[in-house]
Each structure stands twice: as C-alpha cells, then as structure tokens.
Design an enzyme around this catalytic site. Structure first.
Site, short mmCIF file in Angstrom:
data_model
loop_
_atom_site.label_atom_id
_atom_site.label_comp_id
_atom_site.label_asym_id
_atom_site.label_seq_id
_atom_site.Cartn_x
_atom_site.Cartn_y
_atom_site.Cartn_z
N SER A 1 -3.31 18.55 24.68
CA SER A 1 -2.26 17.21 24.60
C SER A 1 -0.73 17.91 24.07
O SER A 1 0.18 17.22 23.94
CB SER A 1 -2.44 16.31 23.26
N HIS A 2 -0.62 19.35 23.48
CA HIS A 2 0.48 19.93 23.38
C HIS A 2 0.73 20.87 24.41
O HIS A 2 1.70 21.68 24.22
CB HIS A 2 0.43 20.48 21.91
N GLU B 1 -3.28 11.85 22.47
CA GLU B 1 -4.63 11.80 22.82
C GLU B 1 -4.84 10.73 23.45
O GLU B 1 -5.57 10.18 24.29
CB GLU B 1 -5.24 11.85 21.43
#
Lengths: 340, 340
Positions: free
Chosen positions: B50-51, B192
């Site tokens: 997610s990063h 998320e």
C-alpha cells in the site's frame, strides 16, 4: 461533611489533607508530601480513583519498607544543551518533576524544545497532572514512564513490557483546560484491575490473559498472567517505545528490572521518567494557528457528540467536585484516618 | 525476469527503475525522483504494497494536475536553537526530508534533541523509511504527518481527523535493523481500504462506518464514511495528537483543510511533517544501556513467539526480496510501463 452508609463527601481541601497527613506522618518531607497531595487530590476531584487516595497507603508502606527515600532532595546532574538530567536519589517523582519544570521550560523557550530525564525515581499516580501543568505555561508537553511489567505483546501470553503510560498536553485558549490525555499501553491501567480485585468484581472480557495465555475475567489470574495491549500490535508498539525511551535511552531500568528489585510493599516501582516540552513559538504555530487549533477542538467536541475529546470527562468531574465535594468510600476514609 | 499469469518477478533495481522513470518522465527533478524511487522500491521489497508502486500513477497525476511542484527546491527558513524549519515549496516531501537530515542530526548531536518541521509538502508512502534512516545514524527518531481526513472519534460517525501516521525508530546493534514502527491512527491505513476497493474485496468487520455511522464492510461506503480509530479512544487520542503536532503546532494545515484544497487527482495531500531526533549520548543511555536494549529486544523476539516485534515481518520480507526478487501484479506493471 455529608455522609451515607458507604461513602463520605469531602471538600477538595479535606481530600488533600487526607492525602498529605499520612505522608508527613511517615517522615516524607514537606516538599514531597505537598506535590504528592496535590496530584492525589486532583485525581479524586477528576474521579480517576485508580490514581487517587487508595495509592496513599502504598506510598506509606514504600517508605516504611525502606524502599523510597522520604526526604530525598533531587539533584540536577547535567544541564547541557536542551537536556536537563535529574537524579531523584530514590525519592518519589512528583516533587522533582515540579522542581525541574522551570529549568525545562526555560530551555524549551531558548532552544525550541527540551527534555527532562529523571532517574532513580518512584512515580505513582497519573501523568496528566505533569503535562497539564506544562501546557498551562504555554508548552506542548509529552511524557512517559515505565509501568508495572504486566503487558503482553499482541498474540503473546506472558508479560513483555510495562503498562508504560504516555501523556500529552496541548495548550488551549485562555480559561480553557489544555487538551490532555494520559494512556497506558495496556487495554486498562493495572490499577483498574487492582480496584476490581479489591471489590470482587470480574473483568470485562478482552482485558487480560492468565499465565497459560488464555483469556480470563478473573482479576487474580490477570495479575498473575498478563494484561493485553490496547489496539493489538499498535498499542504494543507504543508500549515498547515508552519502555525504550523511559528505560535504556535515559540510562534507567526496564520494567522487568524494576520488578526484579521491587520489595512488593504496595508502593510504586523504581524507574525513569522522560518529559519533553515544545515551545510553539519556535515552530510557526503562532497565535493565529494556536487559536485555530483551540476553535477546532471546540467544534469537534460540539459536532461529534456523543463522542468525547480526551480529558473531557475528567475536567467536567473536576468542576463538579469543586462545587459539590468529592465522594470517598468510607472504608478508604477510615483506613487513611488511621494513618493521620 | 520470471513471470506467471497474474504476477511478474523483478529485481530490486528493476522495481526502483519502474518507480523512477515515470516520475522523471512527467518532469519531476532527479533529486525528488531519486528519493521517491528509493522509498517506493523499499516498500515493495518490504511487501508493504500500500506504500509501493501503486502510488506512482497518483504522484504523476498530482504533477499533471498542477498540484505538486515537480522541481521544487526545499528551503531552510529558520535554523535557530534546536529547531530546523523547512519549506518544501509545494513539492514532494521525501527529498526535503533527506536533504534536511544532516542539519537535524547535527543539532541533535549539539543540543541532545532537535526537531525538523517541514511545511507545504506532499508526503506519500510510509514514514518508516524516514525514521529508519535516522536510527541508522544513531538517533532515536519520532515522526508524524497528517493523513487523509477519514477517521472518526471513538463512538463518532463522521471523520474528525486524519489517518495521521506516527513513526518511531530506535537504534540497535551493528548489523541489526533498528526497532521501527509506523502506525496510522486508524484501525488500518486508508491505502488498505483503497487496495480492497480496487480488488473488489470486502473489509473485515470493525474497520469502518458508513456515512450514517453504521458499521460497514463495503470499501466504497467506508471511503464515503469514516475509518475507526485503532484501540478506541486511545488511538483517537494519538490521532488528535498527531493532527495538532503536524498541523497547528508547525503552522500548517489540519487534515480537513488539506482535504478542502485538494484537487482529488489521486496524489498525496498537502500538509506539514514533524520529525524529532534524540541523541542517546546526551541522556545517559551510553553504550552499555543501548546494548542492553538491543539484547532485550532480541530476547523478546525469541521468547514471545508467535508474537512479533514491530518491523520484523517487513525486514524479513526485505531479505527475501533482495535474494529472490519482488512480485508485482502484471496489471500494475503494464500500467507503469505505459508511463515509462
């Protein structure tokens, strides 16, 4: 002084005196007793009983057992740059924290932020009183200390770190109490489990595991097992952070080390305490931005009911207590009178 | 480069290039693209998707929409006492944070602790990379920034503050990765929920409420409603703390203000970033105590399995990724190739 069968109603000053006299009687110096009674009476006024009068017998015991030095004069051992280091010389923490505050604030005003590291102290009671006082002098304040070695990692079954409280305060507008919180790394403070044990009440589910790692609602089993961290792995991460900051970083004990040398007299544990003060004027948070933050917090409190901001319940209780008096269980009152 | 139907396996350098080329192509300066590609590739290696790469198209869009200045040179606007203030001049945050680090570390070494306040920046990706780097230079590091205005107070039904990540790192012994965590104030990072929305997966219960305040497992409803704070009122308290520290304290935007001026191009939000560095050598945490902390963390990790310390999963993934390569969804790979 109004009474009923189980409770007795006292004024703030009466509560304060009920806290202070037993401390003086067992040989604690006036400076220590003064700082301690202030915080205990405030905790009772705020209806945060687990930090209130019921701690006093433990403090007396901790002096009688020879664990805490009742007349210790704190010493500034280093004061270079933006760091004040103090040695409590095995006395209680509240008086050194109060005594060190002017130096901490001076450094924060000079450098923008500063730290006070207090070693070899015995801290009991809440941390909010410490940070609230700093915020009332215009500082943003953050503090932490080691708590009872009683908290498991998320998914763990044995104590890995302490209840390790972390407190924060942010100044607000004139006449308003600072934004303040003070939270332990555990789902609940150990004092809440202790209070339920004393009154024979079961714990809500999800607070603790027994020594086999099974969830339990029995306070005795919980105190022999481990309390769960709040918020799973996130609360555990914060608890470990506090353990590192108030322990090894400042050259002091970890919670397991504090437990190992404790005399189990019911009094507080030895350990370190770290406090940071940040002066908003060095950070661009000028009057306009700080007023905006104040207005924002006010609007949050109004628009998100029934949700509450941290500290709201305590500050409301304080206002009520100062007007109407403070209810104390008669059994505790009688116990303290014997020590007076 | 091995492939299967849905995934493609790349080396770290290939992932890094896949991140960097689209950034350079849209006019982002070499300094910015370099800092951004490092962090994105590290996130992929750490399996913190997610990063990772999926953020790149949003960064490109944020430049194309005119929101982010792609070649902004950060400026040190104040450097008195222990505080460094920097203006990112509406550029991305990672290059200014890297550029400001030597000055921050110098001040921490001189005064014992120091702060870096970065204004008018666009921060995307994890904060752990920022604090991990500081800890690798021997500093205890703490940082925070404003996240998406999407988190409710405990018991609330509408966004009150941002996902507001808080990161911490503590140096460990030679050859060992620092103790690091990076946690959002919400039960989960907004990313998320975004990832589940994209892949059509429902949310686990307890993550979010819809705009009526009812619990929901629908990612769209959650993104239109509010994410819940982790750990109830304690997580909310920490989220509010970060909002105050990275917003009003440093004279920058609150999350609602950042949302109000956003162009909704899929890129990051404008806001401030606060980072603290603490030099253990000023605090009594000499080599002995820091080594003791290191040994303690090692023993915790060994004795409390299956519980894990923060960062363990990420660091293990990194080791695996560097040896075996990194799996990227083919659809994302194709999307990025088009931007290359």
């Amino acid at each position: 002084m109004a009474t009923n069968t189980d409770n007795i109603r006292l004024s703030f000053d009466e509560v304060r005196q009920l806290a202070e006299q037993p401390l003086l009687n067992c040989g604690i110096s006036r400076e220590h007793a003064d700082a301690m009674a202030d915080v205990v009476a405030l905790a009772e006024a705020d209806e945060a009983r687990s930090h209130g009068l019921y701690r006093i017998p433990g403090c007396v015991q901790a002096v009688r057992s020879g664990k805490v030095a009742p007349r210790a004069e704190p010493e500034v051992t280093a004061s270079a740059g933006a760091v004040v280091r103090m040695d409590a010389r095995c006395g209680f923490a509240l008086y050194p924290l109060r005594a060190g505050q002017p130096l901490l604030v001076d450094k924060a005003r000079q450098f923008g932020l500063a730290a006070l590291a207090l070693n070899n102290c015995y801290h009991f009671s809440a941390l909010w009183a410490d940070v609230e006082r700093l915020a009332e002098s215009g500082m943003v304040a953050l503090s932490c200390t080691i708590g009872a070695h009683n908290v498991a990692l998320a998914g763990g079954s044995a104590p890995a770190f302490g209840t390790n409280p972390l407190a924060f305060a942010f100044p607000r507008g004139a006449g308003r109490k600072p934004f303040v919180f003070d939270l332990s790394s555990s789902v609940v403070a150990k004092g809440e489990i202790e209070l339920r044990r004393r009154s024979g009440m079961p714990l809500p589910p999800g607070w603790a595991v027994d020594r086999e790692g099974a969830l339990t609602t029995n306070p005795d089993d919980a105190l022999n097992g481990a309390i769960l961290p709040f918020g799973g792995h996130k609360g555990a991460a914060l608890g470990l952070m506090v353990e590192l900051l108030a322990g090894p970083l400042i050259g002091d004990l970890r919670s397991a080390e504090a437990l190992a040398i404790d005399t189990h007299d019911g009094g507080p544990l030895r350990g370190g305490y770290l406090m940071l003060a940040i002066d908003p004027r060095h950070f661009g948070g000028g009057p306009g931005k700080m007023e905006d933050a104040d207005a924002w917090l006010t609007s949050l409190a109004e628009q998100h009911q029934p949700a509450r901001l941290p500290g709201t319940r305590r500050h409301a209780a304080r206002q009520r207590s100062l007007a109407q008096g403070i209810c104390i269980p008669r059994v505790l009152y009688d116990q303290l009178l014997e020590l007076c």
